[in-house]
Design an enzyme around this catalytic site. Sequence first.
Site, PDB file in Angstrom:
ATOM      1  N   GLN A  10       0.833  -1.197   0.000  1.00  0.00           N
ATOM      2  CA  GLN A  10       0.000   0.000   0.000  1.00  0.00           C
ATOM      3  C   GLN A  10       0.869   1.248   0.000  1.00  0.00           C
ATOM      4  O   GLN A  10       1.887   1.314   0.685  1.00  0.00           O
ATOM      5  CB  GLN A  10      -0.897  -0.037   1.243  1.00  0.00           C
ATOM      6  CG  GLN A  10      -1.988   1.007   1.273  1.00  0.00           C
ATOM      7  CD  GLN A  10      -2.998   0.717   2.380  1.00  0.00           C
ATOM      8  OE1 GLN A  10      -3.143  -0.422   2.807  1.00  0.00           O
ATOM      9  NE2 GLN A  10      -3.677   1.744   2.836  1.00  0.00           N
ATOM     10  N   SER A  88       4.050  -6.046   3.115  1.00  0.00           N
ATOM     11  CA  SER A  88       2.756  -5.935   3.802  1.00  0.00           C
ATOM     12  C   SER A  88       1.650  -6.587   2.975  1.00  0.00           C
ATOM     13  O   SER A  88       1.630  -7.794   2.785  1.00  0.00           O
ATOM     14  CB  SER A  88       2.475  -4.460   4.102  1.00  0.00           C
ATOM     15  OG  SER A  88       1.299  -4.309   4.863  1.00  0.00           O
ATOM     16  N   LEU A  89       0.766  -5.783   2.439  1.00  0.00           N
ATOM     17  CA  LEU A  89      -0.307  -6.266   1.578  1.00  0.00           C
ATOM     18  C   LEU A  89       0.217  -7.143   0.446  1.00  0.00           C
ATOM     19  O   LEU A  89      -0.436  -8.124   0.040  1.00  0.00           O
ATOM     20  CB  LEU A  89      -1.048  -5.057   1.004  1.00  0.00           C
ATOM     21  CG  LEU A  89      -2.041  -5.300  -0.123  1.00  0.00           C
ATOM     22  CD1 LEU A  89      -3.250  -6.041   0.415  1.00  0.00           C
ATOM     23  CD2 LEU A  89      -2.441  -3.979  -0.752  1.00  0.00           C
ATOM     24  N   ARG A 113      -9.279  -7.602   4.685  1.00  0.00           N
ATOM     25  CA  ARG A 113      -8.162  -7.096   5.486  1.00  0.00           C
ATOM     26  C   ARG A 113      -8.189  -5.578   5.567  1.00  0.00           C
ATOM     27  O   ARG A 113      -7.979  -4.985   6.631  1.00  0.00           O
ATOM     28  CB  ARG A 113      -6.847  -7.574   4.877  1.00  0.00           C
ATOM     29  CG  ARG A 113      -5.571  -7.134   5.602  1.00  0.00           C
ATOM     30  CD  ARG A 113      -4.368  -7.703   4.842  1.00  0.00           C
ATOM     31  NE  ARG A 113      -3.089  -7.451   5.483  1.00  0.00           N
ATOM     32  CZ  ARG A 113      -2.288  -6.436   5.219  1.00  0.00           C
ATOM     33  NH1 ARG A 113      -2.677  -5.512   4.324  1.00  0.00           N
ATOM     34  NH2 ARG A 113      -1.125  -6.292   5.823  1.00  0.00           N
ATOM     35  N   HIS A 197       1.023  -2.325  11.255  1.00  0.00           N
ATOM     36  CA  HIS A 197       2.107  -3.204  11.695  1.00  0.00           C
ATOM     37  C   HIS A 197       2.614  -2.846  13.087  1.00  0.00           C
ATOM     38  O   HIS A 197       3.809  -2.896  13.360  1.00  0.00           O
ATOM     39  CB  HIS A 197       3.243  -3.225  10.664  1.00  0.00           C
ATOM     40  CG  HIS A 197       2.777  -3.758   9.347  1.00  0.00           C
ATOM     41  ND1 HIS A 197       2.430  -5.081   9.157  1.00  0.00           N
ATOM     42  CD2 HIS A 197       2.529  -3.136   8.165  1.00  0.00           C
ATOM     43  CE1 HIS A 197       2.014  -5.246   7.911  1.00  0.00           C
ATOM     44  NE2 HIS A 197       2.054  -4.091   7.301  1.00  0.00           N
ATOM     45  N   GLN A 246       1.203 -10.877  10.932  1.00  0.00           N
ATOM     46  CA  GLN A 246       1.785  -9.856  10.061  1.00  0.00           C
ATOM     47  C   GLN A 246       1.146  -8.493  10.234  1.00  0.00           C
ATOM     48  O   GLN A 246       1.816  -7.469  10.251  1.00  0.00           O
ATOM     49  CB  GLN A 246       1.655 -10.313   8.603  1.00  0.00           C
ATOM     50  CG  GLN A 246       2.297  -9.375   7.600  1.00  0.00           C
ATOM     51  CD  GLN A 246       1.340  -8.972   6.494  1.00  0.00           C
ATOM     52  OE1 GLN A 246       0.201  -8.594   6.763  1.00  0.00           O
ATOM     53  NE2 GLN A 246       1.796  -9.043   5.269  1.00  0.00           N
TER      54      GLN A 246
END
Length: 309
Positions: A10, A88-89, A113, A197, A246
């Site tokens: 992202q 991440s994503l 998510r 995170h 995560q």
Amino acid sequence: MKLAFLYAGQGSQHPGMGADLYQAYPEFRAVLDGARLDFDIKTVSFTDPDGVLNQTEYTQPCMVAFAAGMTAILAGKGIRPNYAAGLSLGEYSALAAAGVFTATQAVELAAFRGRAMAQAAAGVPCGMTAVLGLDRDKLQAACQAASSEGVVEIANYNCPGQLVIGGHKAAVDAAAARAKELGAKRCLPLKVSGPFHTSLLAPAGDALRQRFASEHFGPMQFPVLFNCLGREMGEGDTIPALLERQVQSSVYMEDTIRRMEDLGVDTIVEIGPGKVLSGFVKKTAPAIKTIPVETCADIDALCAALKGE
């Protein structure tokens, strides 16, 4: 050659992403046309008339759809990686590439998510700040010194000299001030909608755990390196548990890149949009060749490069 795919996260999204691919490649069209969402993913990705693309619940499925479509195009050209990872994503895109999720499933999970993360962050006075030019230990000390102001944690280990902290805004600001005292070159507040995170996203992790209970996880066709480990999964690890972890713990991208180098990876294809991850690779493992792909022209250039033309 050992090839890895590295998927953007992202922040790299922009209106127009994928529009040329949609026109040119049936594989890409199939992914976007197959998305089962409560909004038109093509309209948001290509023109974003309502200005929602940067909202987490829209960004995440649009990014994963782009990545899954690009992966399908490359597979159609016989380009498959030995390893994959994502920021991440982007980890969901890596898992889809490895066969753990279908493209449609990955897009739907990304939408879930995104909503879960937005809900977890709602009403939390939070912030995230990029800290440049300070090592991990000193930044950890800065976070500990500011902990009386609230939660503040290192959220991203991007590459040498580029870390990101997140948490309660007062604590993040205090940690950034301490980081400057300890020698940080710059501290740059980021425009984000949540403390991603960090442990403040635990409610999103809880929501994902419940969702994963009813999801099918296919066998992994090649190794994926996981954000919260900085390496492949080990004995006793499970993909659902790692994805739950995560969303609420640090992303070890620098460690992931170093692990790829240790595994013998010599070429990384960054599946965009954007070239942020290529920059991380160059600062972490400059011997690895990076090839970003976002457009039709980029695909042509990649094919030529892999053929040695």
